[in-house]
Enzyme design. Structure first.
Site: not given
Ligand code: ATP
Ligand code: MG
Length: 138
Positions: A9, A49, A112, A115, A126
């Site tokens: 990310k 998302y 975080n 992913h 994905e």
């Protein structure tokens, strides 16, 4: 052999820890069979998302994932989905096990660092969201 989708990310790319994360992935035994860097538009992020569109944190999620470039990958290996989720650790870095990617490089639950797909159906969706067949090593 199973495939999973991985995303490093923006907070990790901008924080210059993407190389460290990639090293950990390589050391884990998972094979990187596709990889590229790009920056998502708000529209693309909302589509990626879509499953979270009714969550209270959706807007923030879109802000964070579009804040800079991401590195997207296809990883392959035995139980790749579960293995990568184990390597990532829990979504909240504070609750993630020691030595996991999120514990080491995550800043907060919102930022975080990584992913990973959560099941085979999600992985297929994905992977095809970001990669065509020519871009994935056979
Ligand atoms: P990921 O899907 O990113 O691998 P996950 O499956 O552990 O993580 P999800 O519940 O699918 O977590 O949430 C997707 C992402 O939304 C998380 O990675 C995190 O960045 C963000 N998120 C999850 N829960 C919260 C929350 N309570 N508040 C803010 N952001 C959250
Ligand atoms: Mg998830």
């Amino acid at each position: 052999m199973e495939r999973t989708f991985s995303m490093i990310k923006p907070e990790a790319v901008l924080g210059c820890v993407a190389g460290k994360i990639i090293t950990r992935i390589e050391e884990s035994g998972l094979k990187i069979i596709a990889q590229k860097m790009l920056r998502l538009s708000k529209e693309q992020a909302a589509c990626f998302y879509a499953a979270h569109k009714d969550k209270a944190f959706f807007e923030e999620l879109i802000e964070n994932i579009t804040a800079g470039p991401v590195i997207v990958q296809v990883l392959a290996g035995e139980n790749a989905i579960e293995e990568y989720r184990r390597l990532m650790g829990a979504a909240n870095p504070a609750a993630a096990e020691e030595n996991t990617l999120r514990r080491l490089y995550g800043i907060s639950i919102e930022k975080n660092a990584v992913h990973g797909s959560d099941c085979p159906e999600t992985a297929a969706r994905e992977i095809s969201f970001f990669f065509n067949q020519l871009e994935i090593i056979k």
